[in-house]
Design a protein around this motif. Sequence first.
Motif, short mmCIF file in Angstrom:
data_model
loop_
_atom_site.label_atom_id
_atom_site.label_comp_id
_atom_site.label_asym_id
_atom_site.label_seq_id
_atom_site.Cartn_x
_atom_site.Cartn_y
_atom_site.Cartn_z
N ALA A 54 42.21 101.25 26.24
CA ALA A 54 40.81 100.90 26.48
C ALA A 54 40.46 101.17 27.94
CB ALA A 54 40.56 99.43 26.15
N HIS A 55 39.15 101.30 28.19
CA HIS A 55 38.63 101.45 29.54
C HIS A 55 37.65 100.32 29.80
CE1 HIS A 55 35.35 102.82 32.29
NE2 HIS A 55 36.39 103.14 33.04
N SER A 56 37.72 99.71 30.96
CA SER A 56 36.80 98.64 31.33
C SER A 56 35.71 99.18 32.25
CB SER A 56 37.55 97.52 32.06
OG SER A 56 36.63 96.60 32.62
N PRO A 57 34.46 99.24 31.77
CA PRO A 57 33.37 99.68 32.66
C PRO A 57 33.19 98.75 33.85
CG PRO A 57 32.68 99.69 30.35
CD PRO A 57 33.99 98.97 30.41
N GLU A 58 33.55 97.48 33.69
CA GLU A 58 33.35 96.50 34.74
C GLU A 58 34.29 96.72 35.92
OE1 GLU A 58 33.14 91.66 34.85
OE2 GLU A 58 32.53 92.69 33.01
N THR A 59 35.56 97.02 35.63
CA THR A 59 36.54 97.21 36.70
C THR A 59 36.88 98.67 36.95
OG1 THR A 59 38.45 97.07 35.23
CG2 THR A 59 37.56 94.99 36.07
N GLY A 60 36.53 99.53 36.00
CA GLY A 60 36.88 100.95 36.10
C GLY A 60 38.32 101.23 35.71
N GLU A 61 39.06 100.22 35.27
CA GLU A 61 40.46 100.38 34.96
C GLU A 61 40.70 100.85 33.52
OE1 GLU A 61 42.46 96.98 37.81
OE2 GLU A 61 41.46 96.35 35.95
N ILE A 62 41.91 101.36 33.30
CA ILE A 62 42.39 101.79 31.99
C ILE A 62 43.60 100.93 31.65
CG2 ILE A 62 43.34 103.72 30.66
CD1 ILE A 62 42.03 105.53 32.95
N ALA A 63 43.70 100.52 30.39
CA ALA A 63 44.85 99.69 30.00
C ALA A 63 45.49 100.24 28.74
CB ALA A 63 44.41 98.24 29.79
N LEU A 64 46.83 100.19 28.70
CA LEU A 64 47.64 100.59 27.55
C LEU A 64 48.40 99.38 27.04
CD1 LEU A 64 49.59 103.81 28.67
CD2 LEU A 64 47.57 103.73 27.24
N THR A 65 48.57 99.32 25.72
CA THR A 65 49.39 98.27 25.15
C THR A 65 50.63 98.86 24.48
OG1 THR A 65 48.26 98.34 23.01
CG2 THR A 65 47.39 96.81 24.67
N SER A 66 51.69 98.06 24.41
CA SER A 66 52.88 98.43 23.68
C SER A 66 53.38 97.23 22.88
CB SER A 66 54.00 98.93 24.60
OG SER A 66 55.18 99.17 23.84
N PRO A 67 53.13 97.20 21.56
CA PRO A 67 53.67 96.10 20.77
C PRO A 67 55.19 96.13 20.71
CG PRO A 67 52.68 97.79 19.35
CD PRO A 67 52.32 98.14 20.76
N ARG A 68 55.80 97.30 20.81
CA ARG A 68 57.26 97.39 20.79
C ARG A 68 57.85 96.80 22.07
NH1 ARG A 68 58.49 103.48 18.38
NH2 ARG A 68 57.44 103.18 16.37
N GLY A 69 57.21 97.09 23.19
CA GLY A 69 57.72 96.59 24.46
C GLY A 69 57.18 95.22 24.82
N GLY A 70 56.16 94.75 24.09
CA GLY A 70 55.54 93.48 24.42
C GLY A 70 54.91 93.51 25.80
N ALA A 71 54.12 94.55 26.06
CA ALA A 71 53.58 94.73 27.41
C ALA A 71 52.18 95.35 27.37
CB ALA A 71 54.52 95.60 28.23
N VAL A 72 51.44 95.08 28.44
CA VAL A 72 50.15 95.73 28.68
C VAL A 72 50.20 96.30 30.10
CG1 VAL A 72 47.65 95.47 28.76
CG2 VAL A 72 49.00 93.99 27.25
N GLN A 73 49.92 97.58 30.23
CA GLN A 73 49.91 98.22 31.54
C GLN A 73 48.47 98.53 31.95
OE1 GLN A 73 52.40 101.74 31.28
NE2 GLN A 73 54.24 100.57 31.83
N VAL A 74 48.18 98.34 33.23
CA VAL A 74 46.84 98.58 33.76
C VAL A 74 46.92 99.67 34.83
CG1 VAL A 74 44.86 97.56 34.94
CG2 VAL A 74 46.15 96.20 33.28
N PHE A 75 45.95 100.59 34.76
CA PHE A 75 45.89 101.74 35.67
C PHE A 75 44.52 101.80 36.34
CE2 PHE A 75 48.97 102.64 32.44
CZ PHE A 75 49.96 103.41 33.03
N ALA A 76 44.48 102.38 37.51
CA ALA A 76 43.21 102.68 38.16
C ALA A 76 42.54 103.85 37.45
CB ALA A 76 43.44 103.01 39.63
N ALA A 77 41.29 104.09 37.78
CA ALA A 77 40.53 105.15 37.12
C ALA A 77 41.14 106.53 37.34
CB ALA A 77 39.08 105.14 37.59
N ASP A 78 41.89 106.70 38.44
CA ASP A 78 42.52 108.00 38.71
C ASP A 78 43.88 108.14 38.03
OD1 ASP A 78 44.13 106.33 40.22
OD2 ASP A 78 43.75 107.33 42.14
N GLY A 79 44.29 107.12 37.25
CA GLY A 79 45.56 107.19 36.54
C GLY A 79 46.73 106.62 37.28
N SER A 80 46.52 106.08 38.48
CA SER A 80 47.63 105.49 39.23
C SER A 80 47.94 104.09 38.69
CB SER A 80 47.30 105.42 40.72
OG SER A 80 46.10 104.69 40.94
N PHE A 81 49.22 103.79 38.61
CA PHE A 81 49.67 102.51 38.03
C PHE A 81 49.31 101.35 38.94
CE2 PHE A 81 52.91 99.20 37.68
CZ PHE A 81 52.79 98.88 36.33
#
Length: 356
Positions: free
Chosen positions: A273-300
């Motif tokens: 998903a992308h958040s218009p409010e923060t400009g961030e991108i987030a990925l989920t992994s049900p296998r890893g039990g994790a959510v990763q958040v990235f800046a709009a330029d793709g940096s972790f």
Amino acid sequence: MQRRAFLATLAAAAATPRLSWADAGSPAYLAAARLPDGSYALHGLTVAGESLFGLPMPARGHAATAHPERPLAVAFARRPGTFALVIDCARGIETARLTPPEGRQFNGHGTFSADGAVLYTSEVIAEGSEGRIGLWDSDTWQRIGEMPTHGIGPHDIRRLPMSDDLLVANGGIRTDPTDRTKLNTDTMRPNLARIAPDGTLVAKAELPEGLRQNSTRHLALLPDGRAACAMQWEGDSAETPPLLALWQAGALAACPVPETEAVTMQNYAGSIAHSPETGEIALTSPRGGAVQVFAADGSFRASFRRADACGIAAGPGGFVVTDGNGAVLALTGSGLRPLASHTLNWDNHLIALERT
């Protein structure tokens, strides 16, 4: 008299307000779920995670798409699917059931044209997994055509802003039509294809050779015309390639993360998903039990742990996340915060309703 009656009917029709999403309680999200008795339903959720309705589905669902104006949702079966349900969310009833043509299978996702007149469905030819986009009239729900996805095993499909061009994630995986066994992981070539309304290929983007076993699965559109893509690695499990790529001007670039964070995701991104409010991108992994958040330029930026987290969509201050244990959570810069809990199991996706 007949003329007067006809004019009176027209006047009455004009005076009758057309149902809108407000008549369905103005849900913010749609999500499929499994209930405690083993049955399935499509829920409409508020921003706070409360359920406004839960409408029965005949089998496990995957994703859904909402009509831009009318309170209609189309819920898709888990791939390889044989049904898509058209649900009147204001009245709480199923109004149509779509079935793919002989030899075709739905692949879990769909989207509407800008005016809502046409539903586009992600499909495959069962034998060989060659991609197709089904075209359906949204008034009659009759199939009116199809066009190629210009790839194998399409999954997510999005309409690009201010156009009726489609962006399709062709995952590249040829599967057995009955048991989903993967048949070509050694030779797969996934891509993102931009396709004009007449089926013409506008642009096709692939990852470098060393990442061609990264199956392109799910998409999030960014307001500047780019798109973010969540991927699933089908290569050597000892490797930990990036699971996020950014698409821009017909090119696809992977976004690396620190090795320790890459290991956490277990080579599987379930949703994006992308958040218009923060400009961030987030990925989920049900296998890893994790959510990763990235800046709009793709940096972790950050990683947050949550067992079986998969569904994600934009929410106040960042994102809203659902997990397989029935929780709905807010994700902001300060971390995950519970919003609501339900006695059910949320499925893969949380679909934000983008209405006009």
